[in-house]
Design a protein around this motif. Structure first.
Motif, PDB file in Angstrom:
ATOM      1  N   LEU A   9       0.803  -1.223   0.000  1.00  0.00           N
ATOM      2  CA  LEU A   9       0.000   0.000   0.000  1.00  0.00           C
ATOM      3  C   LEU A   9       0.839   1.278   0.000  1.00  0.00           C
ATOM      4  N   GLN A  10       2.113   1.180  -0.346  1.00  0.00           N
ATOM      5  CA  GLN A  10       2.974   2.344  -0.475  1.00  0.00           C
ATOM      6  C   GLN A  10       3.593   2.368  -1.861  1.00  0.00           C
ATOM      7  N   LEU A  11       3.932   3.566  -2.314  1.00  0.00           N
ATOM      8  CA  LEU A  11       4.599   3.747  -3.597  1.00  0.00           C
ATOM      9  C   LEU A  11       6.104   3.669  -3.373  1.00  0.00           C
ATOM     10  N   HIS A  12       6.794   2.879  -4.209  1.00  0.00           N
ATOM     11  CA  HIS A  12       8.246   2.738  -4.106  1.00  0.00           C
ATOM     12  C   HIS A  12       8.861   2.939  -5.482  1.00  0.00           C
ATOM     13  N   ASN A  13      10.020   3.591  -5.509  1.00  0.00           N
ATOM     14  CA  ASN A  13      10.744   3.707  -6.772  1.00  0.00           C
ATOM     15  C   ASN A  13      11.500   2.416  -7.048  1.00  0.00           C
ATOM     16  N   ALA A  14      11.753   2.150  -8.323  1.00  0.00           N
ATOM     17  CA  ALA A  14      12.598   1.013  -8.701  1.00  0.00           C
ATOM     18  C   ALA A  14      14.046   1.333  -8.338  1.00  0.00           C
ATOM     19  N   ALA A  15      14.858   0.321  -8.196  1.00  0.00           N
ATOM     20  CA  ALA A  15      16.275   0.505  -7.869  1.00  0.00           C
ATOM     21  C   ALA A  15      17.025   0.931  -9.126  1.00  0.00           C
ATOM     22  N   LEU A  16      16.753   2.153  -9.564  1.00  0.00           N
ATOM     23  CA  LEU A  16      17.310   2.702 -10.792  1.00  0.00           C
ATOM     24  C   LEU A  16      17.595   4.182 -10.558  1.00  0.00           C
ATOM     25  N   ALA A  17      18.779   4.643 -10.885  1.00  0.00           N
ATOM     26  CA  ALA A  17      19.141   6.046 -10.717  1.00  0.00           C
ATOM     27  C   ALA A  17      18.435   6.876 -11.778  1.00  0.00           C
ATOM     28  N   ALA A  18      17.337   7.552 -11.373  1.00  0.00           N
ATOM     29  CA  ALA A  18      16.551   8.335 -12.330  1.00  0.00           C
ATOM     30  C   ALA A  18      15.448   9.076 -11.598  1.00  0.00           C
ATOM     31  N   ASP A  19      14.759   9.948 -12.340  1.00  0.00           N
ATOM     32  CA  ASP A  19      13.504  10.520 -11.870  1.00  0.00           C
ATOM     33  C   ASP A  19      12.424   9.464 -12.020  1.00  0.00           C
ATOM     34  N   HIS A  20      11.648   9.258 -10.980  1.00  0.00           N
ATOM     35  CA  HIS A  20      10.516   8.344 -11.006  1.00  0.00           C
ATOM     36  C   HIS A  20       9.289   9.223 -10.804  1.00  0.00           C
ATOM     37  N   LEU A  21       8.572   9.499 -11.884  1.00  0.00           N
ATOM     38  CA  LEU A  21       7.511  10.498 -11.909  1.00  0.00           C
ATOM     39  C   LEU A  21       6.199   9.866 -12.343  1.00  0.00           C
ATOM     40  N   ALA A  22       5.132  10.185 -11.607  1.00  0.00           N
ATOM     41  CA  ALA A  22       3.788   9.736 -11.969  1.00  0.00           C
ATOM     42  C   ALA A  22       2.871  10.950 -11.953  1.00  0.00           C
ATOM     43  N   VAL A  23       2.081  11.111 -13.013  1.00  0.00           N
ATOM     44  CA  VAL A  23       1.182  12.263 -13.141  1.00  0.00           C
ATOM     45  C   VAL A  23      -0.242  11.760 -13.282  1.00  0.00           C
ATOM     46  N   GLN A  24      -1.151  12.429 -12.612  1.00  0.00           N
ATOM     47  CA  GLN A  24      -2.576  12.133 -12.696  1.00  0.00           C
ATOM     48  C   GLN A  24      -3.180  13.109 -13.705  1.00  0.00           C
ATOM     49  N   LEU A  25      -3.167  12.746 -14.990  1.00  0.00           N
ATOM     50  CA  LEU A  25      -3.584  13.649 -16.062  1.00  0.00           C
ATOM     51  C   LEU A  25      -5.044  14.069 -15.972  1.00  0.00           C
ATOM     52  N   GLY A  26      -5.891  13.275 -15.335  1.00  0.00           N
ATOM     53  CA  GLY A  26      -7.304  13.602 -15.224  1.00  0.00           C
ATOM     54  C   GLY A  26      -7.628  14.581 -14.103  1.00  0.00           C
ATOM     55  N   VAL A  27      -6.633  14.939 -13.300  1.00  0.00           N
ATOM     56  CA  VAL A  27      -6.834  15.873 -12.186  1.00  0.00           C
ATOM     57  C   VAL A  27      -6.112  17.165 -12.543  1.00  0.00           C
ATOM     58  N   THR A  28      -6.871  18.146 -13.061  1.00  0.00           N
ATOM     59  CA  THR A  28      -6.266  19.390 -13.522  1.00  0.00           C
ATOM     60  C   THR A  28      -6.985  20.593 -12.926  1.00  0.00           C
TER      61      THR A  28
END
Length: 160
Positions: A9-28
């Motif tokens: 029930l938590q959001l975790h980034n992958a073990a990868l050196a990078a930006d891990h970005l998630a956008v909710q396009l329907g919420v504007t």
């Protein structure tokens, strides 16, 4: 960008050196309050933890975030991204987050004012009129090295 996973029930980034970005396009909208609780698995690789405001397209949005690490890297930041290029609008020093302890980060946009709040206390504001509205999101940047997996929980977005 990057790779985010929901585990326990938590959001975790992958073990990868990078930006891990998630956008909710329907919420504007133009007036936005976006927040989440974040936990750093370790600060050595200068991870960042943040929310995205007024997202228009890849590389065009505001990012309000906490940067951990050594030296002068321990800051809260309000940035504008235009065509993928970051412009730092405001920065304030804060202590490093404790490893594996959640902290609450909130970003607000109203009119031309952008505000960053840490654990319920407003820490900095700036005015910028580049983006008047857009979507919302969340971002974790994991640096190099062992690339620890960080966590986010309780993501909330209120938009008008």
């Amino acid at each position: 960008m990057g790779d985010l996973n929901i585990t326990g029930l938590q959001l975790h980034n992958a073990a990868l050196a990078a930006d891990h970005l998630a956008v909710q396009l329907g919420v504007t909208g133009s007036t936005q309050t976006v927040s989440a609780d974040f936990a750093s698995a370790g600060n050595d690789a200068e991870p960042t933890f943040g929310v995205v405001l007024r997202y228009r397209s890849p590389g065009n949005y505001y990012r309000i975030y906490r940067k951990a690490g050594g030296g002068g890297a321990k800051t809260l930041r309000i940035s504008r991204f235009v065509n993928g290029v970051e412009t730092l609008l405001k920065s304030v020093r804060v202590p490093n987050p404790a490893a594996n302890v959640f902290f609450h980060l909130e970003g607000r946009a109203g009119g031309t004012t952008l505000t960053v709040t840490l654990d319920g206390v407003d820490k900095a504001s700036i005015t910028d009129a580049t983006y008047g509205s857009g979507a919302v999101g969340i971002v974790i940047h994991s640096g190099g090295g062992a690339t620890p997996v960080h966590a986010a929980d309780n993501f909330r977005a209120a938009v008008q």
